[in-house]
Design an enzyme around this catalytic site. Structure first.
Site, PDB file in Angstrom:
ATOM      1  N   TYR A   1     -31.912 -78.360  83.330  1.00 58.69           N
ATOM      2  CA  TYR A   1     -31.670 -77.227  82.427  1.00 58.69           C
ATOM      3  C   TYR A   1     -32.843 -77.015  81.465  1.00 58.69           C
ATOM      4  CZ  TYR A   1     -26.902 -76.398  84.057  1.00 58.69           C
ATOM      5  OH  TYR A   1     -25.809 -76.061  84.818  1.00 58.69           O
TER       6      TYR A   1
ATOM      7  N   ARG B   1     -25.384 -66.683  94.949  1.00 53.41           N
ATOM      8  CA  ARG B   1     -25.182 -66.203  93.578  1.00 53.41           C
ATOM      9  C   ARG B   1     -24.135 -65.086  93.543  1.00 53.41           C
ATOM     10  NH1 ARG B   1     -27.500 -68.859  88.953  1.00 53.41           N
ATOM     11  NH2 ARG B   1     -27.051 -66.884  87.926  1.00 53.41           N
TER      12      ARG B   1
ATOM     13  N   THR C   1     -22.295 -65.551  85.128  1.00 52.50           N
ATOM     14  CA  THR C   1     -22.324 -66.847  84.437  1.00 52.50           C
ATOM     15  C   THR C   1     -21.070 -67.037  83.579  1.00 52.50           C
ATOM     16  OG1 THR C   1     -24.739 -66.735  84.348  1.00 52.50           O
ATOM     17  CG2 THR C   1     -23.657 -68.245  82.801  1.00 52.50           C
TER      18      THR C   1
ATOM     19  N   ARG D   1     -16.603 -68.216  90.198  1.00 48.62           N
ATOM     20  CA  ARG D   1     -16.520 -68.439  88.760  1.00 48.62           C
ATOM     21  C   ARG D   1     -15.365 -67.650  88.145  1.00 48.62           C
ATOM     22  NH1 ARG D   1     -22.967 -68.601  87.167  1.00 48.62           N
ATOM     23  NH2 ARG D   1     -23.235 -70.852  87.464  1.00 48.62           N
TER      24      ARG D   1
ATOM     25  N   ASN E   1     -18.020 -73.256  84.384  1.00 50.14           N
ATOM     26  CA  ASN E   1     -17.975 -72.255  85.452  1.00 50.14           C
ATOM     27  C   ASN E   1     -18.092 -72.831  86.870  1.00 50.14           C
ATOM     28  OD1 ASN E   1     -20.639 -72.912  85.209  1.00 50.14           O
ATOM     29  ND2 ASN E   1     -21.301 -70.915  84.428  1.00 50.14           N
TER      30      ASN E   1
HETATM   31  N1  UDP Z   1     -24.007 -71.618  79.460  1.00 53.09           N
HETATM   32  C1  UDP Z   1     -23.059 -71.569  78.447  1.00 53.09           C
HETATM   33  N2  UDP Z   1     -23.127 -70.524  77.530  1.00 53.09           N
HETATM   34  C2  UDP Z   1     -24.077 -69.544  77.613  1.00 53.09           C
HETATM   35  C3  UDP Z   1     -25.023 -69.611  78.667  1.00 53.09           C
HETATM   36  C4  UDP Z   1     -24.965 -70.654  79.561  1.00 53.09           C
HETATM   37  O1  UDP Z   1     -22.178 -72.417  78.362  1.00 53.09           O
HETATM   38  O2  UDP Z   1     -24.084 -68.622  76.779  1.00 53.09           O
HETATM   39  C5  UDP Z   1     -23.952 -72.725  80.442  1.00 53.09           C
HETATM   40  C6  UDP Z   1     -23.175 -72.335  81.701  1.00 53.09           C
HETATM   41  O3  UDP Z   1     -22.483 -73.491  82.179  1.00 53.09           O
HETATM   42  C7  UDP Z   1     -24.298 -71.907  82.637  1.00 53.09           C
HETATM   43  C8  UDP Z   1     -25.398 -72.906  82.269  1.00 53.09           C
HETATM   44  O4  UDP Z   1     -25.271 -73.062  80.848  1.00 53.09           O
HETATM   45  O5  UDP Z   1     -23.890 -71.974  83.988  1.00 53.09           O
HETATM   46  C9  UDP Z   1     -26.808 -72.466  82.640  1.00 53.09           C
HETATM   47  O6  UDP Z   1     -27.107 -71.208  82.100  1.00 53.09           O
HETATM   48  P1  UDP Z   1     -27.846 -70.075  82.957  1.00 53.09           P
HETATM   49  O7  UDP Z   1     -28.206 -68.972  82.010  1.00 53.09           O
HETATM   50  O8  UDP Z   1     -28.939 -70.679  83.775  1.00 53.09           O
HETATM   51  O9  UDP Z   1     -26.662 -69.502  83.895  1.00 53.09           O
HETATM   52  P2  UDP Z   1     -26.393 -69.677  85.475  1.00 53.09           P
HETATM   53  O10 UDP Z   1     -27.734 -69.636  86.177  1.00 53.09           O
HETATM   54  O11 UDP Z   1     -25.659 -70.977  85.658  1.00 53.09           O
HETATM   55  O12 UDP Z   1     -25.528 -68.496  85.839  1.00 53.09           O
HETATM   56 MG    MG Z   2     -29.532 -70.622  85.818  1.00 58.25          MG
END
Ligand code: UDP
Ligand code: MG
Length: 148
Positions: free
Chosen positions: A49, A92, A98, A109, A122
């Protein structure tokens, strides 16, 4: 053939959803090219991350990914490499947004995610781009653990 990294997150592991989630990807015609159970470390998750560095929710995400909000005896994550044509975008799309409260209800999700302890729990991680996928696969898998 395009590859992507999938991580089944602790909320979904706790609910025994790994098989159901994998079956959705198999139904898309994607092939499993790597599979393992990983006892994640904070170090690995911080690297995974890296894009969240400096964000206010990073600590919560790390706690969540280490299973602290779920009833698991360890830091297990179920990790998969999937491959197929256009695998990154198709996976995706199957995941949905997300934010599980905004994700379409028929997506993974939307169906299985929730917001708890201030974290978007998620269910599944999937790489966002083919470049991200290569970086993440190298982080979670050794080259010999993935089909050529
Ligand atoms: N996340 C969260 N709050 C936010 C944004 C992200 O809890 O406002 C968490 C969530 O579990 C997410 C992960 O951080 O899946 C990684 O964030 P990203 O923006 O990369 O989203 P993803 O690629 O997983 O859709
Ligand atoms: Mg991501």
């Amino acid at each position: 053939m395009e590859q992507t990294l999938i991580l089944i997150k602790p909320d979904a592991i706790e609910k025994r959803l790994t098989g159901i989630i994998l079956s959705r990807f198999e139904a898309l015609g994607l092939e499993i090219a790597g599979a393992k159970v990983v006892c994640a470390t904070e170090e690995l998750l911080r690297e995974h991350y890296a894009n969240l560095q400096g964000s206010p929710f990073l600590d919560g995400v790390l706690k969540f990914m280490l299973g602290e909000y779920n009833h698991l005896p360890d830091h297990r994550i179920h990790a998969f490499v999937l491959r197929g044509e256009n695998a990154v975008a198709r996976v995706r799309a199957a995941l949905g947004a997300t934010n599980p409260e905004k994700a379409d209800p028929w997506t993974l999700r939307g169906q299985f995610g929730c917001i708890k302890n201030g974290v978007m729990q998620n269910a599944v991680h999937a790489s966002g781009t083919p470049e991200e996928a290569q970086r993440e696969i190298n982080l979670w898998f050794k080259p010999e653990e993935v089909l050529k």
